[in-house]
Design a protein around this motif. Structure first.
Motif, mmCIF file in Angstrom:
data_model
loop_
_atom_site.group_PDB
_atom_site.id
_atom_site.type_symbol
_atom_site.label_atom_id
_atom_site.label_comp_id
_atom_site.label_asym_id
_atom_site.label_seq_id
_atom_site.Cartn_x
_atom_site.Cartn_y
_atom_site.Cartn_z
ATOM 1 N N UNK A 156 0.952 -1.278 0.120
ATOM 2 C CA UNK A 156 -0.064 0.088 -0.057
ATOM 3 C C UNK A 156 0.797 1.342 -0.108
ATOM 4 N N UNK A 157 2.041 1.359 0.928
ATOM 5 C CA UNK A 157 2.838 2.340 0.891
ATOM 6 C C UNK A 157 3.435 2.681 -0.444
ATOM 7 N N UNK A 158 3.734 1.556 -1.284
ATOM 8 C CA UNK A 158 4.415 1.572 -2.425
ATOM 9 C C UNK A 158 3.547 2.237 -3.352
ATOM 10 N N UNK A 159 2.228 1.730 -3.412
ATOM 11 C CA UNK A 159 1.152 2.204 -4.401
ATOM 12 C C UNK A 159 0.770 3.622 -4.113
ATOM 13 N N UNK A 160 0.915 4.179 -3.107
ATOM 14 C CA UNK A 160 0.479 5.646 -2.711
ATOM 15 C C UNK A 160 1.870 6.516 -2.578
ATOM 16 N N UNK A 161 3.043 6.076 -3.014
ATOM 17 C CA UNK A 161 4.453 6.522 -2.984
ATOM 18 C C UNK A 161 4.478 7.384 -1.502
ATOM 19 N N UNK A 162 4.360 6.493 -0.653
ATOM 20 C CA UNK A 162 4.608 6.865 0.748
ATOM 21 C C UNK A 162 5.786 6.454 1.362
ATOM 22 N N UNK A 163 6.804 7.218 0.999
ATOM 23 C CA UNK A 163 8.133 6.799 0.925
ATOM 24 C C UNK A 163 8.711 6.585 2.327
ATOM 25 N N UNK A 164 8.467 7.371 3.381
ATOM 26 C CA UNK A 164 8.614 7.284 4.479
ATOM 27 C C UNK A 164 8.235 5.993 5.235
ATOM 28 N N UNK A 165 6.879 5.749 5.073
ATOM 29 C CA UNK A 165 6.440 4.390 5.620
ATOM 30 C C UNK A 165 6.999 3.235 4.821
ATOM 31 N N UNK A 166 7.616 3.462 3.569
ATOM 32 C CA UNK A 166 8.171 2.303 2.775
ATOM 33 C C UNK A 166 9.646 1.953 3.475
ATOM 34 N N UNK A 167 10.399 3.162 3.977
ATOM 35 C CA UNK A 167 11.594 2.949 4.758
ATOM 36 C C UNK A 167 11.377 2.127 6.053
ATOM 37 N N UNK A 168 10.248 2.612 6.906
ATOM 38 C CA UNK A 168 9.866 2.152 8.093
ATOM 39 C C UNK A 168 9.725 0.618 7.947
ATOM 40 N N UNK A 169 8.854 0.276 6.895
ATOM 41 C CA UNK A 169 8.213 -1.203 6.666
ATOM 42 C C UNK A 169 9.227 -1.890 6.319
ATOM 43 N N UNK A 170 10.096 -1.542 5.399
ATOM 44 C CA UNK A 170 11.187 -2.359 4.936
ATOM 45 C C UNK A 170 12.322 -2.609 5.933
ATOM 46 N N UNK A 171 12.525 -1.792 6.841
ATOM 47 C CA UNK A 171 13.465 -1.902 8.235
ATOM 48 C C UNK A 171 12.798 -2.976 8.917
ATOM 49 N N UNK A 172 11.487 -3.072 9.137
ATOM 50 C CA UNK A 172 10.777 -3.932 10.137
ATOM 51 C C UNK A 172 10.926 -5.258 9.527
ATOM 52 N N UNK A 173 10.684 -5.402 8.225
ATOM 53 C CA UNK A 173 10.819 -6.879 7.509
ATOM 54 C C UNK A 173 12.241 -7.323 7.585
ATOM 55 N N UNK A 174 13.082 -6.322 7.388
ATOM 56 C CA UNK A 174 14.414 -6.655 7.421
ATOM 57 C C UNK A 174 14.815 -7.145 8.482
ATOM 58 N N UNK A 175 14.486 -6.666 9.918
ATOM 59 C CA UNK A 175 14.654 -7.027 11.210
ATOM 60 C C UNK A 175 14.357 -8.456 11.502
ATOM 61 N N UNK A 176 12.909 -8.897 11.048
ATOM 62 C CA UNK A 176 12.463 -10.013 11.287
ATOM 63 C C UNK A 176 13.491 -11.079 10.387
ATOM 64 N N UNK A 177 13.635 -10.710 9.214
ATOM 65 C CA UNK A 177 14.489 -11.654 8.440
ATOM 66 C C UNK A 177 15.882 -12.113 9.285
#
Length: 338
Positions: A156-177
């Protein structure tokens, strides 16, 4: 009409003073609330409860804040102001999360998500999903659920060009991995976070660089780990992010230690320690003290090794006591309250 205008003005005054003068803000909120109730102005009444809760929250009156947000939520629901309803549910969820009541936090964030989806408020959906993902991401048993939710929010963040949320969510995903020992996937998403933060000019850039560095360190690619940790140091210095700078210096010191470069390691740790003392960053100080004890022991300076081991033990107790107090007072918080 006159009372309505006065109530709206008081709400604006409340909003303007909430960060700097919360007691004055609380007074404005109470006046707005009383005027709105007297004139049967429902939107003003709901907004009065919202801002009264916000002013109380800032003053650490968490129980009162939740009570007023619940009252406001009932009225926002009755007048079909669903955006503010979702907002208050999210605020309430944040307070419960800060008090380590993940079940209640999940309940209210799910309510926020449901309302946001009903009105198609994508920004609120992303925020709710991010909060829910963060709760599930606390325990290894629910990592897969956290990833499922984070990926949905990221889409959703990517589709709406919400760059800040893209960064936060990608970091959260990276942490889990990273916690799952999936280093290749962790690197992919930490890099995505870095790119998003860079495009957004976000202050979390040093954090993203540190995350990349810690994966390379675990992979025993010390040269590349050092490269990213050094970049994190430089960027944190550039933007004046002292806590991130201390963290980056500690990480860099560990890499130097693993390479046998003890003089460089000690220098980085001393810098990190000085910053930690200055800004009272106890978690970073703990890492610095432990690293200094380890370095001095390795180089045969047993007097300093013992001294820093003692400091390390003392600060562990300090952190435990602070953490306990904060949990009791509801001060540990990762959400944005509005």
């Amino acid at each position: 009409k006159s009372d309505t205008a006065k109530a709206n003005l008081l709400i604006k005054l409340c909003e303007a003073t909430i960060g700097s003068e919360p007691r004055k803000s609380e007074s404005y909120a109470r006046q707005a609330l009383n005027l709105s109730i007297q004139s049967n102005y429902l939107k003003g009444t709901a907004s009065g409860y919202r801002y009264l809760g916000l002013s109380q929250y800032v003053q650490s009156q968490y129980g009162e804040a939740v009570d007023n947000w619940l009252k406001g939520a009932v009225i926002f629901d009755s007048i079909k102001d669903y955006s503010n309803l979702a907002r208050l549910y999210s605020n309430i969820g944040a307070v419960y999360e800060s008090q380590s009541d993940d079940i209640k936090a999940l309940e209210f964030n799910l309510k926020s998500q449901k309302v946001a989806e009903q009105i198609g408020d994508t920004a609120r959906i992303i925020a709710a999903l991010g909060n829910i993902g963060a709760i599930y991401g606390k325990k290894s048993q629910t990592y897969s659920k956290a990833l499922e939710i984070d990926f949905r929010a990221l889409e959703l963040a990517t589709a709406t060009h919400d760059i800040n949320s893209q960064g936060t969510l990608s970091a959260n995903i990276g942490e889990i991995y990273f916690y799952q020992q999936k280093d290749t996937m962790a690197l992919r998403y930490f890099n995505k976070a870095y790119e998003a933060y860079l495009n957004d000019g976000n202050e979390s850039i040093p954090y993203a660089l540190l995350n990349i560095g810690k994966v390379y360190y675990r992979m025993k690619d010390l040269r590349t780990a050092e490269k990213y940790q050094s970049q994190a140091v430089q960027y944190a210095e550039k933007i004046g992010a002292q806590r991130d700078l201390a963290g980056a210096l500690n990480a860099l010191a560990e890499t130097y230690f693993s390479k046998g470069e003890f003089s460089k390691s000690l220098n980085s740790l001393q810098r990190a320690k000085d910053i930690g003392l200055e800004i009272k960053a106890y978690e970073e100080l703990k890492v610095s003290y432990e690293g200094l004890a380890k370095n001095y022991f390795k180089t045969g300076d047993f007097k300093n090794a013992y001294s820093y081991q003692e400091k390390f033990s003392t600060i562990k107790d300090t952190i435990y006591n602070i953490g306990y107090t904060q949990k009791m007072e509801g001060l540990i918080l990762n959400y944005e309250i509005d």
